[in-house]
Design an enzyme around this catalytic site. Structure first.
Site, PDB file in Angstrom:
ATOM      1  N   LYS A 137      -9.026   7.275 -32.925  1.00 33.11           N
ATOM      2  CA  LYS A 137      -8.285   6.470 -33.905  1.00 33.11           C
ATOM      3  C   LYS A 137      -9.251   5.691 -34.806  1.00 33.11           C
ATOM      4  O   LYS A 137      -9.130   5.709 -36.032  1.00 33.11           O
ATOM      5  CB  LYS A 137      -7.332   5.526 -33.171  1.00 33.11           C
ATOM      6  CG  LYS A 137      -6.592   4.563 -34.062  1.00 33.11           C
ATOM      7  CD  LYS A 137      -5.678   5.240 -35.063  1.00 33.11           C
ATOM      8  CE  LYS A 137      -5.291   4.296 -36.169  1.00 33.11           C
ATOM      9  NZ  LYS A 137      -4.473   4.893 -37.199  1.00 33.11           N
ATOM     10  N   CYS A 179      -5.739  -2.160 -41.764  1.00 33.15           N
ATOM     11  CA  CYS A 179      -6.500  -1.468 -40.719  1.00 33.15           C
ATOM     12  C   CYS A 179      -7.899  -0.984 -41.078  1.00 33.15           C
ATOM     13  O   CYS A 179      -8.789  -1.066 -40.241  1.00 33.15           O
ATOM     14  CB  CYS A 179      -5.670  -0.304 -40.191  1.00 33.15           C
ATOM     15  SG  CYS A 179      -4.229  -0.911 -39.315  1.00 33.15           S
ATOM     16  N   GLU A 199      -1.395   5.578 -33.369  1.00 34.93           N
ATOM     17  CA  GLU A 199      -0.516   5.988 -34.469  1.00 34.93           C
ATOM     18  C   GLU A 199      -1.349   6.260 -35.721  1.00 34.93           C
ATOM     19  O   GLU A 199      -2.239   5.516 -36.047  1.00 34.93           O
ATOM     20  CB  GLU A 199       0.515   4.880 -34.726  1.00 34.93           C
ATOM     21  CG  GLU A 199       1.545   5.237 -35.745  1.00 34.93           C
ATOM     22  CD  GLU A 199       2.141   6.596 -35.481  1.00 34.93           C
ATOM     23  OE1 GLU A 199       2.742   6.817 -34.425  1.00 34.93           O
ATOM     24  OE2 GLU A 199       1.991   7.479 -36.357  1.00 34.93           O
TER      25      GLU A 199
END
Ligand code: NAD
Ligand code: UGA
Length: 489
Positions: free
Chosen positions: A225, A281, A166
């Site tokens: 990612k 993150c 995502e």
């Protein structure tokens, strides 16, 4: 599993910042698919089910409207993990993957225990073939480990493992999900792998144009990612590095960002200098990338990316040190108002927020901190500070800056509560403060009556703007001394 499966039931394990909004949008855009989001955290699920949409566990602009549309129709939140797994043809794994705080890889590697637990539970419950989608951010080649666990039961059930990381950013999650730059799907180059990829493409096609759905091999998707987050964080560290030089030379970092951003090869986004990037993150994913590089014996590559984190630590430290230096080398007993605690505007998420680190450093000198944030709860602020007391990373950069090792003392919860006050009103937070520090770029901070703050709130003299959002010229005229990130005199 060679045919393209038409997906009718989706399960998502993990109802957090990714699982919740992502599944709400899938349910909104695919009314013909049942979407069941499950979590072990009963309170979180109760909050997702609360009739009062203000009580959703996550604050995101537009999220309440999407939940209102789909919940009770084809979107369900529950703690019944086994039922949701059993019913679904496609299962997203969207659990947290924090940095390990113990054992091998402590402080660097991603902790995959939650992922592993999901895989074991799926293996135990599944009675028919399923597509498993890694939605969480994972180290490259995790799908291999998942495959081994999933197929360990030997009960004949087949699993196809996809990676579909995502890319949403908090604060703009719904916008990002409605109009993604791209959705990414990685799958195996086999007939069944391609069929599984197509099944997920078909789900996304309900609202995303085909050209915005990128398909790759699994390992490339997993590593894309980590790479995307590393590149984004690197831009922030790069402009923050220049901000330090601006402050020494009188150049203006915003003017520089504007000038270089006009170059289409550089681009204008992600060039906002700040007190340092936060969020759950960037740091975690770069530490994980660094760990992987060291694991594969690539020390030069590891050192390169680690510098992005060091620069971020440096920026947060520089900001707190400037406050202490300016207030005559001590903030002991001085009231410092904090505007903002969230790691960015339009979210109630505080994970790794720069505000926590700045507060921690000022508290070492026994400052009295008064916080106002429009969306973060008092308990969250205390919890963040308490957590940090026993979970500090070694910040080598601080030692090199001061040429001495920094001994942090561990503050008790009582000390923290006696030194930190949380306000519901920004003006009481700022009243009689020695200094005001802007830590989050909430829009409302731009609208404050700064004349009133200066004239009626017992003249707080200094404003340290870590986000460059208050108008320097306006505040100078009023009488404040203002220090902006990346703006020299
Ligand atoms: P989060 O902590 O908000 O949510 C994770 C949820 O998973 C928690 O509610 C937890 O209770 C639940 N959970 C953990 N183990 C479980 C289990 N075995 N069964 C059921 N539920 C379980 O985390 P998040 O921010 O949503 O992040 C999830 C993943 O997505 C991470 O890998 C993160 O790196 C990645 N990611 C996050 C963002 C973001 O903006 N937060 C964006 C992109 C990717
Ligand atoms: C980031 C990425 O932008 C997402 O694509 C990704 O999916 C997500 O991480 C993730 O993997 O979790 P997020 O952390 O939610 O999203 O928010 P960002 O907008 O990226 O901001 C991160 C931090 O960088 C914030 O503290 C922000 O204030 C700071 N930042 C951002 C700057 O200081 N300057 C900038 O120019 C941009």
């Amino acid at each position: 599993m060679n045919k393209v499966k038409s997906i009718k039931n989706i399960c998502c394990i993990g109802a957090g910042y990714v699982g919740g909004p992502t599944m709400a949008v899938i349910a909104q855009k695919c009314p013909h698919i049942n979407v069941h989001v499950v979590d072990l955290n009963e309170q979180r699920i109760a909050d997702w089910n609360d009739a009062d949409l203000d009580k959703l566990p996550i604050y995101e602009p537009g999220l309440a409207e999407v939940v209102a549309e789909a919940r009770g129709r084809n979107l369900k939140f529950s703690t019944d993990v086994e039922k949701a797994i059993d019913e679904a043809e496609l299962i997203f794994i969207s659990v947290n993957t924090p940095t390990k705080t113990y054992g091998v890889g402590k402080g660097m590697a991603a902790d995959l225990k939650f992922i592993e637990l999901c895989a074991r539970q799926i293996a135990k419950v599944a009675k028919d073939d399923k597509i498993i989608v890694e939605k969480s951010t994972l180290p490259v080649r995790t799908a291999e480990a998942l495959r081994t666990i999933l197929h360990s039961t030997g009960n004949g059930v087949k699993f196809e493992i996809l990676s579909s990381p995502e890319f949403l950013a908090e604060g703009t999650a719904i916008q990002d999900l409605h109009n993604p730059d791209r959705f990414l799907i990685g799958g195996a180059p086999t007939e069944s792998g391609e069929a599984a990829v197509q099944a997920l493409v078909d789900v996304y096609l309900n609202w995303v144009p085909r050209e915005n759905i990128v398909t790759t091999r699994v390992w490339s998707s997993e590593l894309s990612k980590l790479t995307a987050n590393a590149f984004l964080a690197q831009r922030v560290s790069s402009i923050n590095a220049i901000s330090a030089l601006c402050e020494k030379t009188g150049a203006d970092v915003d003017e520089i960002a504007h000038a270089i951003g006009k170059d289409s090869r550089i681009g204008a986004k992600f060039l906002k200098s700040s007190v340092g990037f936060g969020g759950s993150c960037f740091q975690k994913d770069i530490l994980n990338l660094v760990y992987l590089c060291r694991h594969f014996n690539l020390p030069e590559v590891a050192d390169y990316w680690e510098q992005v984190i060091k620069m971020n630590d440096y920026q947060k430290h520089r900001f707190s040190k400037n406050i202490i230096d300016t207030l005559f080398n001590t903030v002991s007993g001085k009231k410092i108002a904090f505007l903002g605690w969230a790691f960015k505007k339009d979210t109630n998420d505080t994970r790794e927020s720069a505000a926590i680190y700045v507060a921690d450093e000022l508290l070492q000198d026994r400052a009295e901190i008064h916080v106002y944030d429009p969306k973060v709860s008092e308990e969250q602020i205390y919890a963040d500070l308490e957590y940090l007391q026993t979970n500090r990373r070694p910040q080598t950069v601080i030692a090199s800056e001061t040429k001495q090792s920094v001994e942090y003392s561990t503050l008790s919860m009582e000390e923290i509560r006696s030194l930190v006050t949380v306000h519901k009103d920004p003006y009481t937070a700022m009243e009689s403060a020695h200094a005001i520090a802007v830590l989050t770029e909430w829009d409302e901070f731009k609208t404050y009556d700064w004349g009133k703050v200066y004239n009626e709130m017992l003249k707080p003299a200094f404003v340290f703007d870590g986000r460059n959002i208050v108008d320097k010229d306006q505040l100078d005229v009023i009488g404040f001394e203002i220090y902006n990130i990346g703006k020299g005199n």
